[in-house]
Design an enzyme around this catalytic site. Sequence first.
Site, short mmCIF file in Angstrom:
data_model
loop_
_atom_site.label_atom_id
_atom_site.label_comp_id
_atom_site.label_asym_id
_atom_site.label_seq_id
_atom_site.Cartn_x
_atom_site.Cartn_y
_atom_site.Cartn_z
N GLU A 22 6.82 6.19 1.93
CA GLU A 22 5.85 5.70 0.95
C GLU A 22 4.60 5.14 1.61
O GLU A 22 3.55 5.03 0.96
CB GLU A 22 6.50 4.66 0.05
CG GLU A 22 7.60 5.22 -0.81
CD GLU A 22 8.46 4.16 -1.47
OE1 GLU A 22 9.42 4.55 -2.16
OE2 GLU A 22 8.19 2.96 -1.28
N ILE A 108 4.16 1.86 -5.57
CA ILE A 108 5.22 2.85 -5.73
C ILE A 108 6.58 2.22 -5.49
O ILE A 108 6.70 1.24 -4.74
CB ILE A 108 4.98 4.06 -4.78
CG1 ILE A 108 5.97 5.19 -5.07
CG2 ILE A 108 5.00 3.64 -3.32
CD1 ILE A 108 5.63 6.51 -4.36
N CYS A 109 7.60 2.78 -6.13
CA CYS A 109 8.99 2.42 -5.92
C CYS A 109 9.27 1.00 -6.42
O CYS A 109 9.11 0.69 -7.59
CB CYS A 109 9.35 2.61 -4.46
SG CYS A 109 11.13 2.63 -4.12
N ALA A 110 9.68 0.10 -5.54
CA ALA A 110 9.97 -1.28 -5.95
C ALA A 110 8.73 -2.14 -6.03
O ALA A 110 8.77 -3.25 -6.59
CB ALA A 110 10.97 -1.90 -4.97
N GLY A 157 4.21 4.82 -9.12
CA GLY A 157 5.08 5.96 -8.82
C GLY A 157 6.51 5.50 -8.62
O GLY A 157 6.79 4.30 -8.51
#
Length: 388
Positions: A22, A108-110, A157
Amino acid sequence: MPPAPPTPQVLLPIVAGTEPIEASIPIDFLRRAGADVTVASAGDALLVEIMYGVKIMADELLADCAAASYDLIVLPGGVPGAANLGACATLEGMVRKHVEKGGLYAAICAAPPLALASWCLLDGHKATGHPWFVEKFPPEVTAVDANVVVDGNAVTGTGPATSMEFVLALVEQLYGKEKVEQIAKPMLVRYEGGYSMNELNSVQWHCSGTPKVLLPLGNGIEEMEAIIIVDALRRANADVVVASAEDGVVVTARHGTRIVADVMLDEAADRAPFDLIIVPGGMPGAKTLGGCEQLVALLKKQAEANRPYGAIGAATAHVLEPHGLLKGKKATTCASMAGLLADDSECENRVVVDGNVITSRSPGTAMEYAVAVVEEARRLAEGLLFLG
C-alpha cells in the site's frame, strides 16, 4: 506556448507497521505520472521497518515537512501502521489543515477508519476500507462496499490487492483519465479479481520445512516487483532473504524508493541452497543483476539441482536468457524485450510456469506472480483481498 502546469506535490507518510504494498504502489505510480512524492517517516529516524520486515529509507522526517503544502496526502494502511499514523499528532495537524484548504486526501485499508475517521475527516462522506476494519467507522461515515470510493476530495480503498486501482483513482484526480491510460496500459494493470497463469510441464515443487527464498536487488530494479513479492511470500510464512548486489545494503529502485536489503549478496550466498530464487526486473537493475557472477552462479546451481527459480519483467530477458537458464523452457517477459528471448511464444501470457521456472511480464502482473509462486495460493489471495 502556455506554461507547463506545476508539478503536483504529494506526501506519503510511513511508520512502523505500514503495509508495504500500500506504500510502494502509490509511490511508484504517482512518480510515473510525474508527481513529486515525498516519503516521510512519521517516526524519529529515516529508516523505517514496515510490515513483513521490509525496510524503507524515507526521504524526510514528517516533522521537517510540517510547514510544506501538498496537492495530495496519501495514507497507507497496515497493522499497526494505520493506528500509528492515526496517533501521530503532527500528521493529524497537517492533514486537518490540508482538508480545510480543500486539498485532495486519501487512505487505504485500515487507514480510513483508524486515521482519517478517527480525526473526523470522513464525517458526512461515503468511504471504504478493509472489511476487517469498516465496522470501526463512526455513524457519521457511510461505509460502501467497493474497491475504491471517491467522495469529494476524499479517496478511500480496501486493501493491498486493490492498491493499483486506488492509486489510479488518485492519478485521475490529479491529471485526468488520459494519464491513467498512459500508465495502466503499458504496465498491464488489471482490475478484475483473481490471477491468471499458463502452466506447462507441471512438476511438484518441494521444500523441507519453511521455504527459503532469495530475492536479489540492484539499483534501478522495479520497487513494486520486489516489494510485492517479498510482502506476499512473507505473508505465506516463507523465509525471504533480500540481498543487495550493490556496494551497500541501501538500494535505490527505479522510481526512487530506497529499499534496505537484509544482507549483502555474498552473505546470502553462504546460506545457499535456496528453495526458490526470484529476480525482479526494472532497468538498469536487471542488467546489473545479469552481470553479477555470484548471482548467476547461484541460479545455475539452482537449475542444475532442478530447484525452482524465476524472474519478472526485464530480468527474464537480461538475467535468465543470456546465461542459458531458459534453455528448453518457455517464458514471458515485458513486451519491449520479448525479442530477446529465443522462444517468445508465451510472451502474451501474464504468468508462465514451465516446470521449475516461473516468469511474469511487468509491474502490473507482480501481484499475480507473487500469488502464483505461493503453494497455498488461495489462502494468500484471500488475505490480499483477491475476490475473484
